[in-house]
Structure formats: C-alpha cells, structure tokens
Write an enzyme that holds these catalytic residues in place. Structure first.
Site, PDB file in Angstrom:
ATOM      1  N   GLY A   9       0.824  -1.218   0.000  1.00 56.78           N
ATOM      2  CA  GLY A   9       0.000   0.000   0.000  1.00 56.78           C
ATOM      3  C   GLY A   9       0.848   1.254   0.000  1.00 56.78           C
ATOM      4  N   GLN A  10       0.172   2.416   0.157  1.00 63.42           N
ATOM      5  CA  GLN A  10       0.886   3.701   0.068  1.00 63.42           C
ATOM      6  C   GLN A  10       1.950   3.817   1.164  1.00 63.42           C
ATOM      7  OE1 GLN A  10      -1.334   7.245   1.133  1.00 63.42           O
ATOM      8  NE2 GLN A  10       0.116   8.593   0.094  1.00 63.42           N
ATOM      9  N   ASP A  51      -3.744 -12.827   3.984  1.00 59.78           N
ATOM     10  CA  ASP A  51      -5.020 -12.158   4.267  1.00 59.78           C
ATOM     11  C   ASP A  51      -5.125 -12.117   5.784  1.00 59.78           C
ATOM     12  OD1 ASP A  51      -8.504 -12.733   3.279  1.00 59.78           O
ATOM     13  OD2 ASP A  51      -7.616 -11.525   4.903  1.00 59.78           O
ATOM     14  N   TYR A 140     -15.071   3.773   8.560  1.00 54.35           N
ATOM     15  CA  TYR A 140     -13.617   3.817   8.758  1.00 54.35           C
ATOM     16  C   TYR A 140     -13.293   4.411  10.125  1.00 54.35           C
ATOM     17  CZ  TYR A 140      -8.751   5.232   7.776  1.00 54.35           C
ATOM     18  OH  TYR A 140      -7.388   5.427   7.803  1.00 54.35           O
ATOM     19  N   LYS A 144     -11.487   2.860  13.388  1.00 55.13           N
ATOM     20  CA  LYS A 144     -10.249   3.462  13.894  1.00 55.13           C
ATOM     21  C   LYS A 144     -10.357   3.742  15.398  1.00 55.13           C
ATOM     22  CE  LYS A 144      -7.684   2.903  10.616  1.00 55.13           C
ATOM     23  NZ  LYS A 144      -6.445   2.134  10.757  1.00 55.13           N
TER      24      LYS A 144
HETATM   25  C1  VAH Z   1      -8.093   8.568   4.281  1.00 54.03           C
HETATM   26  N1  VAH Z   1      -5.720   8.967   3.838  1.00 54.03           N
HETATM   27  O1  VAH Z   1      -8.317   9.567   3.643  1.00 54.03           O
HETATM   28  C2  VAH Z   1      -6.659   8.317   4.746  1.00 54.03           C
HETATM   29  C3  VAH Z   1      -6.454   8.898   6.123  1.00 54.03           C
HETATM   30  C4  VAH Z   1      -6.728  10.993   7.447  1.00 54.03           C
HETATM   31  C5  VAH Z   1      -6.961  10.333   6.199  1.00 54.03           C
HETATM   32  O2  VAH Z   1      -7.041   8.104   7.105  1.00 54.03           O
HETATM   33  O3  VAH Z   1      -8.954   7.783   4.566  1.00 54.03           O
END
Ligand code: VAH
Length: 317
Positions: A9-10, A51, A140, A144
């Site tokens: 990933g990035q 995975d 997300y 988190k």
């Molecule tokens: C996103 N680059 O945009 C990620 C990050 C704060 C942003 O979690 O989901």
C-alpha cells in the site's frame, strides 16, 4: 523480526524499504493480499501472501520467521470503507483482532496506525486535543476509534506492547494512496505536471491535516523505538505537520507551475467525510512523550514532490 501487513500500500511500500535499511532485509517480512506490487518490496527481503482474516496462516508466518513485531497497515481507507462498510468492518476490526490475539499468545509488539478519521463532527475541530470526544460518523472512523480502544485494552489487560499514531492525510510520490478522502492532495501534484490543471473532489475551504510520507515513516520508526517508560499515551498519538485546503495547496504549486489552474468537482460522499474531520490537530503529546517533530512543511514538501514526480513521470516543469 518485523512482519508488515499491507506492505504494497501507500505507507507499506515505503515503510518496508525503510525498515529493511534500518534492520536488515531478512529481518523485515513484507506481506499483502496479493503479490502484484513494486519489485523492490517483493524481492529485497521475505514476502508472504497474507489475508489478515486468515489467523491460522498469520500465526504460521509469525512462527516461521520468529516475528516479534507486527506493523499492521492492512485496512480499507475512508472513502472505500463508505462504499463497502461491511468489508471494511471485517478487515479493519476482525483483522486487527486476529493480530492482537496472536500478539497476546506469542508476546509480539503491535503498531497499528489510527487516523484523524477517529474524530467526528462533535470533536473540537481546531487544534484538536489528544484526549477529547471521538464520535466518528464513518465506518472507517468507527473502526479506527474502536481499534484504538482495542489496542489500549490489549496493552492494559494482557501487557501487549501496542502503539499507534493518528495519521493525517499522507502525501507521497512512490505509491498512490488507496481510496482515502485526502487523496486529492496527492492527485493534484500528478495533474499539475501532466495537465497543469486539476478538478478537486474536496471543496474550497476544507482544511485538513496533512504530512509528507518521509515524516510519516519517521513517526512510525520513532514511536516503535520510543522508551516505553515515557509513554503516557499509546493508541493513538495525534501527529501532524501542516494543515491546508485545496486553495492554499494550489497557491504553493503555482510558485513552481504559475499557469496551474484549480477547479472543483466536489464528491458529496468524500466532502461529507472531510467535513466531519478536524481542521488541525494538537500533537504536543507526541512531541513531549517521544520527541515527535516533522521535517517537512507544505513549502518543502511541494518542492520535493514536484521534483521527484517530474523525474518519475519524465515531465519537465
Ligand atoms: C483517508 N488517507 O483519507 C486516509 C487517512 C486521514 C486520512 O485516514 O482515509
């Protein structure tokens, strides 16, 4: 031995190479769902297809290499997670749970990044404190903030050495970001060189914290190496380097490409996500507890990004 998940990933692409330089190629095991990614990550040291929902295979890999640290970068980011919330919950939460259970059983340390996404619309938006209200309104963000709490629980209850930082948007030229809300701040540089214009999916005036990838890598390495006795917090530290909106960033790009034109094609889903996040973070706890300090400003990042992308794309400016 360090196992990195999401190595292609990035962040993973650059962190894998950095940690191999620091600790030796064979001491950093890269892993990802597939093996289609940069040659250097795949061939400069051990690589395993993994995975993180397959706890059995992950445990076998930890035994095979005698892993003592896992850096968990495998996750679905904010915009993709809004499109696939159930998959995002599964990977971001059950994947992390698998890692923490393996870490508990095998005395392994765990580094998992959180995000400014762990905050929500009721969080104080300016100079957001380390300890404050966290009621995110995205899947997300839910994963988190829950991930932060789960990592703190495994530290307090089972003594697992868990640490993490709340990353802002990350800007880099080596690997593209994977479906986040802050990705506009990467694409704008590519388009500035390729087309001298860019239509931003995030609206004018949307301030968000950002950081250049070298500083993000430094934050992970410094926190992993930090003296645990000095850590008051663990999951997860606010860290930031700069805060801007598309207009401010475009103004900086125009110092190098005067004819660059910024327009807007706002994406309502990503804009709603961005609106729920802070405008700027207070990262004084990271500075006090493990001497965090970014090296790059928006000015020096922009200069470096354009120079490195110009070379990578073969486009003069
Ligand atoms: C996103 N680059 O945009 C990620 C990050 C704060 C942003 O979690 O989901």
């Amino acid at each position: 031995k360090i196992l990195i998940t999401g190595s292609l990933g990035q962040i993973g692409t650059e962190l894998t190479m950095f940690l191999r330089e620091q600790y030796g190629n064979d001491n950093v095991i890269a892993s990802d769902l597939t093996n289609n990614g940069p040659e250097n990550v795949l061939t400069s040291g051990p690589f395993e297809s993994l995975d993180i929902l397959d706890a059995k295979k992950m445990a076998e890999i930890c035994d095979k290499y005698k892993v003592n640290t896992i850096v968990n970068l495998a996750a679905l980011l904010s915009a993709v997670a809004e499109a696939k919330p159930q998959l995002a919950y599964d990977i971001n939460m059950n994947g992390l749970f698998n890692i923490l259970e393996i870490a508990r059983e095998k005395n392994i340390s765990v580094f998992t990044p959180s995000s400014i996404a762990a905050f929500g619309p009721s969080t104080p938006p300016d100079n957001t404190p380390q300890d404050t209200i966290q009621r995110p309104t995205t899947m997300y963000g839910v994963t988190k903030v829950a991930g932060e709490l789960l990592c703190d629980y495994y530290y307090k209850r089972f003594g697992v050495d868990t640490r993490g930082v709340r990353f802002p948007g990350l800007i880099s030229y080596k690997a593209l970001p994977g479906g986040g809300t802050t990705d506009y701040a990467v694409h704008i540089y590519y388009e500035a060189l390729k087309a001298k214009k860019y239509a931003s999916f995030i609206d004018k005036g949307t301030m968000m914290d950002m950081m250049y990838m070298p500083d993000a890598i430094k934050a992970i390495h410094d926190l992993m190496e930090a003296n645990p006795d000095k850590l008051v917090h663990r999951n997860a530290f606010n860290v930031t380097a700069m805060s801007f909106d598309p207009e401010i960033l475009a103004g900086e790009i125009r110092k190098h490409i005067p004819e660059f034109e910024l327009s807007y094609d706002v994406d309502p889903v990503k804009q709603a996500i961005a609106n729920s996040w802070p405008n700027s973070l207070d990262d004084s706890c990271a500075r006090e507890e493990w001497n965090w300090k970014p090296d790059y400003t928006m000015e020096s990042m922009t200069k470096d990004m354009l120079e490195k992308l110009s070379e990578k794309l073969g486009i003069k400016f």
